[in-house]
Design a protein around this motif. Structure first.
Motif, PDB file in Angstrom:
ATOM      1  N   ARG A 103      49.824  46.455  37.258  1.00  0.00           N
ATOM      2  CA  ARG A 103      49.363  46.772  35.902  1.00  0.00           C
ATOM      3  C   ARG A 103      47.920  46.294  35.744  1.00  0.00           C
ATOM      4  O   ARG A 103      47.521  45.253  36.275  1.00  0.00           O
ATOM      5  N   ASN A 104      47.123  47.072  35.018  1.00  0.00           N
ATOM      6  CA  ASN A 104      45.755  46.677  34.741  1.00  0.00           C
ATOM      7  C   ASN A 104      45.744  45.357  33.979  1.00  0.00           C
ATOM      8  O   ASN A 104      46.626  45.077  33.170  1.00  0.00           O
ATOM      9  N   GLY A 105      44.694  44.557  34.241  1.00  0.00           N
ATOM     10  CA  GLY A 105      44.649  43.266  33.571  1.00  0.00           C
ATOM     11  C   GLY A 105      43.249  42.718  33.415  1.00  0.00           C
ATOM     12  O   GLY A 105      43.084  41.508  33.266  1.00  0.00           O
ATOM     13  N   GLY A 106      42.237  43.555  33.460  1.00  0.00           N
ATOM     14  CA  GLY A 106      40.861  43.088  33.299  1.00  0.00           C
ATOM     15  C   GLY A 106      40.566  42.656  31.869  1.00  0.00           C
ATOM     16  O   GLY A 106      41.336  42.903  30.937  1.00  0.00           O
ATOM     17  N   PHE A 107      39.387  41.994  31.709  1.00  0.00           N
ATOM     18  CA  PHE A 107      39.002  41.493  30.393  1.00  0.00           C
ATOM     19  C   PHE A 107      38.877  42.616  29.373  1.00  0.00           C
ATOM     20  O   PHE A 107      39.184  42.454  28.190  1.00  0.00           O
ATOM     21  N   PRO A 126      34.542  34.084  37.944  1.00  0.00           N
ATOM     22  CA  PRO A 126      35.482  35.168  37.619  1.00  0.00           C
ATOM     23  C   PRO A 126      35.270  36.404  38.487  1.00  0.00           C
ATOM     24  O   PRO A 126      36.230  37.076  38.872  1.00  0.00           O
ATOM     25  N   PHE A 127      33.967  36.679  38.769  1.00  0.00           N
ATOM     26  CA  PHE A 127      33.676  37.841  39.616  1.00  0.00           C
ATOM     27  C   PHE A 127      34.283  37.643  41.001  1.00  0.00           C
ATOM     28  O   PHE A 127      34.925  38.554  41.553  1.00  0.00           O
ATOM     29  N   LEU A 128      34.107  36.436  41.556  1.00  0.00           N
ATOM     30  CA  LEU A 128      34.630  36.154  42.888  1.00  0.00           C
ATOM     31  C   LEU A 128      36.156  36.160  42.888  1.00  0.00           C
ATOM     32  O   LEU A 128      36.787  36.683  43.810  1.00  0.00           O
ATOM     33  N   ALA A 129      36.745  35.565  41.831  1.00  0.00           N
ATOM     34  CA  ALA A 129      38.208  35.538  41.747  1.00  0.00           C
ATOM     35  C   ALA A 129      38.773  36.948  41.623  1.00  0.00           C
ATOM     36  O   ALA A 129      39.791  37.285  42.231  1.00  0.00           O
ATOM     37  N   GLY A 130      38.126  37.776  40.821  1.00  0.00           N
ATOM     38  CA  GLY A 130      38.584  39.152  40.670  1.00  0.00           C
ATOM     39  C   GLY A 130      38.459  39.934  41.954  1.00  0.00           C
ATOM     40  O   GLY A 130      39.317  40.765  42.283  1.00  0.00           O
ATOM     41  N   LEU A 131      37.400  39.664  42.704  1.00  0.00           N
ATOM     42  CA  LEU A 131      37.197  40.379  43.958  1.00  0.00           C
ATOM     43  C   LEU A 131      38.228  39.972  45.002  1.00  0.00           C
ATOM     44  O   LEU A 131      38.863  40.817  45.632  1.00  0.00           O
ATOM     45  N   LEU A 132      38.397  38.663  45.172  1.00  0.00           N
ATOM     46  CA  LEU A 132      39.337  38.184  46.180  1.00  0.00           C
ATOM     47  C   LEU A 132      40.783  38.466  45.787  1.00  0.00           C
ATOM     48  O   LEU A 132      41.640  38.695  46.642  1.00  0.00           O
ATOM     49  N   GLY A 133      41.084  38.435  44.485  1.00  0.00           N
ATOM     50  CA  GLY A 133      42.449  38.684  44.035  1.00  0.00           C
ATOM     51  C   GLY A 133      42.769  40.149  43.824  1.00  0.00           C
ATOM     52  O   GLY A 133      43.870  40.483  43.381  1.00  0.00           O
ATOM     53  N   TRP A 147      41.359  41.908  38.535  1.00  0.00           N
ATOM     54  CA  TRP A 147      42.231  41.061  37.712  1.00  0.00           C
ATOM     55  C   TRP A 147      43.539  41.762  37.313  1.00  0.00           C
ATOM     56  O   TRP A 147      44.103  41.488  36.254  1.00  0.00           O
ATOM     57  N   SER A 148      44.019  42.632  38.147  1.00  0.00           N
ATOM     58  CA  SER A 148      45.285  43.310  37.846  1.00  0.00           C
ATOM     59  C   SER A 148      46.459  42.342  38.045  1.00  0.00           C
ATOM     60  O   SER A 148      46.364  41.355  38.772  1.00  0.00           O
ATOM     61  N   LYS A 149      47.589  42.650  37.383  1.00  0.00           N
ATOM     62  CA  LYS A 149      48.804  41.857  37.511  1.00  0.00           C
ATOM     63  C   LYS A 149      49.799  42.608  38.377  1.00  0.00           C
ATOM     64  O   LYS A 149      50.013  43.808  38.185  1.00  0.00           O
ATOM     65  N   VAL A 150      50.415  41.890  39.316  1.00  0.00           N
ATOM     66  CA  VAL A 150      51.338  42.497  40.265  1.00  0.00           C
ATOM     67  C   VAL A 150      52.749  41.980  39.990  1.00  0.00           C
ATOM     68  O   VAL A 150      52.983  40.771  40.000  1.00  0.00           O
ATOM     69  N   HIS A 151      53.684  42.908  39.734  1.00  0.00           N
ATOM     70  CA  HIS A 151      55.084  42.567  39.499  1.00  0.00           C
ATOM     71  C   HIS A 151      55.899  42.963  40.726  1.00  0.00           C
ATOM     72  O   HIS A 151      56.074  44.155  40.993  1.00  0.00           O
ATOM     73  N   LYS A 152      56.397  41.977  41.456  1.00  0.00           N
ATOM     74  CA  LYS A 152      57.150  42.251  42.679  1.00  0.00           C
ATOM     75  C   LYS A 152      58.647  42.170  42.409  1.00  0.00           C
ATOM     76  O   LYS A 152      59.132  41.207  41.816  1.00  0.00           O
ATOM     77  N   TYR A 153      59.371  43.198  42.882  1.00  0.00           N
ATOM     78  CA  TYR A 153      60.819  43.280  42.696  1.00  0.00           C
ATOM     79  C   TYR A 153      61.499  43.412  44.057  1.00  0.00           C
ATOM     80  O   TYR A 153      60.891  43.873  45.031  1.00  0.00           O
TER      81      TYR A 153
END
Length: 330
Positions: free
Chosen positions: A46-50, A25-32, A72-78
């Protein structure tokens, strides 16, 4: 000095599993945690951490380089460039599924009319406005014509689902309001062919003659453009869509009404053809009478015309003689 006890094989495996569980999860959060947008995209993050909230963190402008968006943030693209929504009878070319899509609304005299056109618009990319848009429409799903549900930021499918469920009803209502202020014949001239009945003089009084309706269609389009922006602002709750323009492409009649128009046009064509034949016969009779009057005044002229009408090669002609002969030339 006392040596530390060596870890057993089972302990090593458990330690590796713990590190893997914590490290992935640490690696995924860092790379993402890095994101960028294309030239035609704008993104709301938008924030999305645990242990984090889901509030808006930032807005990424179109064509950005890679920026840090947090763990782990969420990105909404328009879409950030001009878009369009098409209503058309051409199968597969409209924005509501792959079938035929026409807005059917009644005219002021009760004739259902099919409307085709295209709405052009741009999403307002002002950061504060875009945040409000994402709060209101980016956190819920919309149903597509096929039945599936999407978020508005889930690619073309999600954006189309948002337009179909939220924007399309506003377009339909606006078209209904504007078309209802015109009579059918004011928008489609051939409507007069099936709406006017009675004597010829009455048909002439009611405007059977086909006339151009381009000016009325332009009035409808202008009225739609003036009202549609205000209706969308009221319905959506803000100036989320800007540079709005509706292009009215076609106004058509229902199939049964169009069939009646075709029959009426065919009948009028037959009447015109019959009138032309009557006029031709009248002119021919007048010409024959004038010709006969001339022959009566000049019998010799009549005989000359008869001679001119004889076949080539005749050498003897005995007019008025029952025993006369026509002898061919040797």
């Amino acid at each position: 000095m006392r040596a530390l006890p060596r870890m057993s094989r089972a302990g090593k495996i458990m330690t590796a599993i713990v590190l893997l569980v914590l490290g992935l999860p640490f690696l995924a959060g860092l790379l993402g945690g890095f994101e960028r947008t294309d030239g035609g995209q704008v993104a709301v993050v938008r924030n999305g951490g645990f242990f984090d909230n889901t509030r808006i963190r930032q807005v990424i402008d179109p064509g950005s380089g890679r920026v840090w968006t947090g763990w782990w943030s969420k990105v909404h693209k328009y879409p950030a460039q001009q878009r369009f929504y098409t209503i058309t009878a051409n199968r597969g070319e409209g924005d509501r599924g792959g079938g035929v899509d026409v807005v059917t609304v009644p005219s002021s005299d009760g004739v259902n009319m099919g409307i085709e056109g295209t709405l052009y618009f741009t999403l307002n990319t002002d950061h504060e406005v875009l945040k409000k848009f994402d709060d209101k429409f980016g956190t819920r799903k919309f149903r597509a014509p096929g039945g599936k549900t999407y978020f508005a930021w889930e690619g073309d499918e999600g954006w189309s689902a948002f337009l179909n469920q939220i924007v399309r009803p506003v377009i339909d209502n606006n078209l209904r309001s504007q078309i209802n202020s015109f009579r059918c014949a004011e928008l489609v001239s051939s409507c007069a062919l099936v709406q006017n009945t009675g004597s010829t003089s009455r048909r002439q009084r009611t405007g059977l003659q086909v006339q151009s309706n381009n000016a009325n269609i332009a009035k409808v389009q202008d009225a739609i453009n003036r009202q549609l922006a205000a209706d969308l602002r009221t319905t959506l709750g803000g100036d989320f869509l800007i540079n709005i323009h509706f292009n009215l492409v076609k106004v058509s009649l229902p199939q049964r009404v169009q069939a009646a128009v075709d029959r009426a046009q065919a009948a009028f064509a037959q009447v015109s053809e019959a009138q032309a034949k009557v006029e031709q016969a009248r002119l021919e009779a007048a010409a024959n009478k004038a010709r006969q009057d001339g022959y009566n005044k000049c019998p010799t002229c009549a005989e000359i015309e008869k001679l001119k009408a004889l076949p080539q090669g005749i050498t003897v002609y005995a007019p008025g003689n029952p025993g006369g002969a026509l002898l061919p030339r040797n």
